[in-house]
Design an enzyme around this catalytic site. Structure first.
Site, PDB file in Angstrom:
ATOM      1  N   GLU A 155      49.245  37.697  49.441  1.00  0.00           N
ATOM      2  CA  GLU A 155      48.769  36.772  48.397  1.00  0.00           C
ATOM      3  C   GLU A 155      49.902  36.233  47.527  1.00  0.00           C
ATOM      4  O   GLU A 155      49.823  36.268  46.293  1.00  0.00           O
ATOM      5  CB  GLU A 155      47.692  37.479  47.543  1.00  0.00           C
ATOM      6  N   ASN A 194      49.740  37.771  54.541  1.00  0.00           N
ATOM      7  CA  ASN A 194      48.283  37.921  54.504  1.00  0.00           C
ATOM      8  C   ASN A 194      47.758  37.283  53.216  1.00  0.00           C
ATOM      9  O   ASN A 194      48.347  37.449  52.149  1.00  0.00           O
ATOM     10  CB  ASN A 194      47.976  39.435  54.503  1.00  0.00           C
ATOM     11  N   HIS A 204      37.345  36.545  53.331  1.00  0.00           N
ATOM     12  CA  HIS A 204      36.289  36.862  52.345  1.00  0.00           C
ATOM     13  C   HIS A 204      35.493  35.578  52.101  1.00  0.00           C
ATOM     14  O   HIS A 204      35.930  34.699  51.360  1.00  0.00           O
ATOM     15  CB  HIS A 204      36.906  37.331  51.021  1.00  0.00           C
ATOM     16  N   GLU A 243      40.147  40.883  56.559  1.00  0.00           N
ATOM     17  CA  GLU A 243      39.320  41.477  55.494  1.00  0.00           C
ATOM     18  C   GLU A 243      37.948  40.809  55.424  1.00  0.00           C
ATOM     19  O   GLU A 243      37.461  40.459  54.349  1.00  0.00           O
ATOM     20  CB  GLU A 243      40.021  41.324  54.132  1.00  0.00           C
ATOM     21  N   ASP A 261      34.305  39.677  55.030  1.00  0.00           N
ATOM     22  CA  ASP A 261      32.956  39.957  54.552  1.00  0.00           C
ATOM     23  C   ASP A 261      32.326  38.633  54.137  1.00  0.00           C
ATOM     24  O   ASP A 261      33.023  37.643  53.918  1.00  0.00           O
ATOM     25  CB  ASP A 261      32.872  41.031  53.451  1.00  0.00           C
TER      26      ASP A 261
HETATM   27  O1  G3I Z   1      43.490  48.404  36.889  1.00  0.00           O
HETATM   28  C1  G3I Z   1      42.474  49.317  36.531  1.00  0.00           C
HETATM   29  C2  G3I Z   1      43.076  50.569  35.953  1.00  0.00           C
HETATM   30  O2  G3I Z   1      43.776  50.232  34.771  1.00  0.00           O
HETATM   31  C3  G3I Z   1      41.991  51.610  35.699  1.00  0.00           C
HETATM   32  O3  G3I Z   1      42.588  52.814  35.318  1.00  0.00           O
HETATM   33  C4  G3I Z   1      41.205  51.857  37.001  1.00  0.00           C
HETATM   34  C5  G3I Z   1      40.079  52.860  36.872  1.00  0.00           C
HETATM   35  O4  G3I Z   1      38.923  52.269  36.374  1.00  0.00           O
HETATM   36  O5  G3I Z   1      40.676  50.619  37.436  1.00  0.00           O
HETATM   37  C6  G3I Z   1      41.722  49.749  37.767  1.00  0.00           C
HETATM   38  O6  G3I Z   1      41.360  48.621  38.503  1.00  0.00           O
HETATM   39  C7  G3I Z   1      40.756  48.854  39.775  1.00  0.00           C
HETATM   40  C8  G3I Z   1      41.733  48.513  40.898  1.00  0.00           C
HETATM   41  O7  G3I Z   1      41.097  48.557  42.133  1.00  0.00           O
HETATM   42  C9  G3I Z   1      42.944  49.424  40.913  1.00  0.00           C
HETATM   43  O8  G3I Z   1      42.715  50.630  41.516  1.00  0.00           O
HETATM   44  C10 G3I Z   1      39.551  47.958  39.840  1.00  0.00           C
HETATM   45  O9  G3I Z   1      38.611  48.353  38.879  1.00  0.00           O
HETATM   46  C11 G3I Z   1      38.979  48.002  41.217  1.00  0.00           C
HETATM   47  O10 G3I Z   1      37.894  47.124  41.268  1.00  0.00           O
HETATM   48  C12 G3I Z   1      40.049  47.623  42.236  1.00  0.00           C
HETATM   49  O11 G3I Z   1      39.497  47.451  43.508  1.00  0.00           O
HETATM   50  C13 G3I Z   1      40.235  47.115  44.671  1.00  0.00           C
HETATM   51  C14 G3I Z   1      40.816  45.675  44.654  1.00  0.00           C
HETATM   52  O12 G3I Z   1      41.361  45.375  45.927  1.00  0.00           O
HETATM   53  C15 G3I Z   1      41.892  45.451  43.629  1.00  0.00           C
HETATM   54  O13 G3I Z   1      42.463  44.200  43.809  1.00  0.00           O
HETATM   55  C16 G3I Z   1      39.205  47.218  45.779  1.00  0.00           C
HETATM   56  O14 G3I Z   1      38.808  48.586  45.921  1.00  0.00           O
HETATM   57  C17 G3I Z   1      39.745  46.715  47.113  1.00  0.00           C
HETATM   58  O15 G3I Z   1      38.682  46.585  48.019  1.00  0.00           O
HETATM   59  C18 G3I Z   1      40.369  45.331  46.935  1.00  0.00           C
HETATM   60  O16 G3I Z   1      40.919  44.922  48.159  1.00  0.00           O
HETATM   61  C19 G3I Z   1      41.549  43.619  48.154  1.00  0.00           C
HETATM   62  C20 G3I Z   1      42.703  43.663  49.146  1.00  0.00           C
HETATM   63  O17 G3I Z   1      43.572  44.740  48.856  1.00  0.00           O
HETATM   64  C21 G3I Z   1      43.470  42.339  49.155  1.00  0.00           C
HETATM   65  N1  G3I Z   1      42.585  41.223  49.375  1.00  0.00           N
HETATM   66  C22 G3I Z   1      41.393  41.153  48.521  1.00  0.00           C
HETATM   67  C23 G3I Z   1      40.619  42.461  48.576  1.00  0.00           C
HETATM   68  C24 G3I Z   1      39.351  42.386  47.767  1.00  0.00           C
HETATM   69  O18 G3I Z   1      39.649  42.212  46.414  1.00  0.00           O
END
Ligand code: G3I
Length: 364
Positions: free
Chosen positions: A169, A212, A248, A277, A279
């Site tokens: 990205e 990607n 997505h 990825e 969905d």
């Molecule tokens: O940043 C906060 C952190 O400060 C806090 O301590 C923590 C606990 O609540 O949350 C943190 O953010 C989370 C983040 O993952 C970091 O672990 C978000 O809430 C959470 O929603 C996030 O989710 C992941 C997301 O990437 C982050 O961008 C998803 O599980 C994951 O499925 C998703 O995957 C991405 C691919 O890597 C790249 N392409 C898009 C795809 C979907 O967004």
């Protein structure tokens, strides 16, 4: 021809013409899995649920704790992508400390199940640890931090990762580099991209190295920017091997009908392509249950994405971003939307699952 022989011929012809029940396999005599249905050499993959949004949910870590989930993960797929477990914040929680526990477990699982792994990811603007983002390292320090990380991580899994999402990205919708959000591009300039690919290649010469992104399914400013950058890097001898569209999609928007045309542009450069990825989310009715029409349209989107990949030379990896709604990131990020994967919470199959399987089987 004798009457008995004639009857045998007629019955055989009838049997060949009769449609097979949706769940039967012509070759295995049991309920064929996606990976069994796939053409030889074609990888059908899924994200491995864990980390990220799962940590805020009222269930234990899906990959390590949910046995029925693990069973399907092993039987249905021939490729796995750690959803979060190979991102910087998980692998490199402190400057001088790496934690490979979760990533190692996925790679071991993949080996036991004869699966390949897509590594995700090395250079990204998101999910970097605080010690890195909230620091005032000099450019020289940052460069050495990045180089050491890439060498250590890619080297650890040398020979065990089929494809790495090296850069994730890095462009905005307009095709500009993300120089504000991405710490590496902001502090080190765009030249760092070539360095990362070179370091990764030195650490694992067998892994295929990818760009990607999302929103690059069709021909647009962002995918144009990738095409131009990759041409430029390859002309300089930088080891870039692939380009992948995340896939997505949402039923709110039309299907990117030029997906195949777009992938073919990259394939024409001699690159691998992949869809990484997938969905397909939708607005949920008040009942929370999608209508049959929504499920049919969703299946159609899945089918068209998979067909586009199957039709493109060098597109031999198609990964869905989780296979059950139970663990999907979609409802967490998009209020009112969901049901984006191919299985319900209890792992029963949606039309999208069946259409993936029949499309894979038709491609054999
Ligand atoms: O940043 C906060 C952190 O400060 C806090 O301590 C923590 C606990 O609540 O949350 C943190 O953010 C989370 C983040 O993952 C970091 O672990 C978000 O809430 C959470 O929603 C996030 O989710 C992941 C997301 O990437 C982050 O961008 C998803 O599980 C994951 O499925 C998703 O995957 C991405 C691919 O890597 C790249 N392409 C898009 C795809 C979907 O967004």
């Amino acid at each position: 021809m004798k009457p008995f022989r004639l009857l045998t011929v007629a019955l055989t012809a009838l049997a060949l013409l009769a449609p097979l029940p949706a769940t039967a396999s012509p070759t295995h005599g049991h309920d064929e899995s996606l990976r069994e249905a796939a053409p030889r050499g074609f990888r059908i993959g899924t994200a491995v649920a864990g980390g990220g949004h799962h940590e805020t949910m009222p269930y234990p870590d899906p990959f390590t704790a949910d046995k029925p989930y693990r069973k399907l993960l092993g039987t249905e797929f021939s490729s796995v992508s750690p959803e979060n477990q190979m991102k910087w914040e998980y692998l490199h929680p402190e400057r001088d400390r790496y934690d490979f526990t979760a990533a190692d477990a996925i790679v071991r699982f993949a080996q036991r199940h004869h699966q390949v792994v897509r590594g995700h990811t090395l250079l990204w603007h998101s999910q970097n640890p605080d010690w890195l983002e909230n620091s005032d390292f000099t450019p020289a320090q940052l460069r050495s931090i990045l180089r050491d990380h890439v060498r250590k991580v890619v080297g650890r899994y040398r020979g065990q990762i089929q494809q790495w999402d090296v850069a994730n990205e890095i462009f905005t919708e307009t095709g500009a580099l993300r120089t504000t959000e991405n710490i590496w591009l902001r502090e080190l300039g765009p030249g760092i991209i070539a360095d990362v690919f070179r370091w990764a290649h030195q650490a694992d010469p067998h892994a295929k190295l990818f760009f990607n992104d999302y929103g690059v399914e069709g021909v647009n400013a962002k995918s144009d920017a990738y095409l131009a950058l990759i041409q430029q890097l390859r002309a300089q001898g930088v080891p870039v091997h692939g380009f992948s569209a995340q896939g997505h999609l949402s039923l709110r928007y039309g299907f990117p009908a030029d997906l195949e045309t777009n992938l073919n542009r990259f394939s024409a450069l001699g690159l691998h392509t992949a869809i990484t990825e997938v969905d397909v989310r939708m607005d949920l009715p008040e009942s929370g249950v999608p209508t049959d029409a929504q499920l049919a349209q969703q299946a159609d989107y899945y089918q068209r994405m998979l067909s586009a990949c199957l039709n493109v030379r060098g597109c031999d990896s198609f990964t869905i971003w989780g296979f059950t709604d139970k663990y999907s990131w979609v409802p967490v990020f998009f209020e009112g939307e969901g049901a984006a994967t191919v299985m319900w919470d209890d792992f029963s199959r949606k039309p999208a699952y069946h259409v993936l399987r029949s499309t894979l089987a038709a491609g054999r």
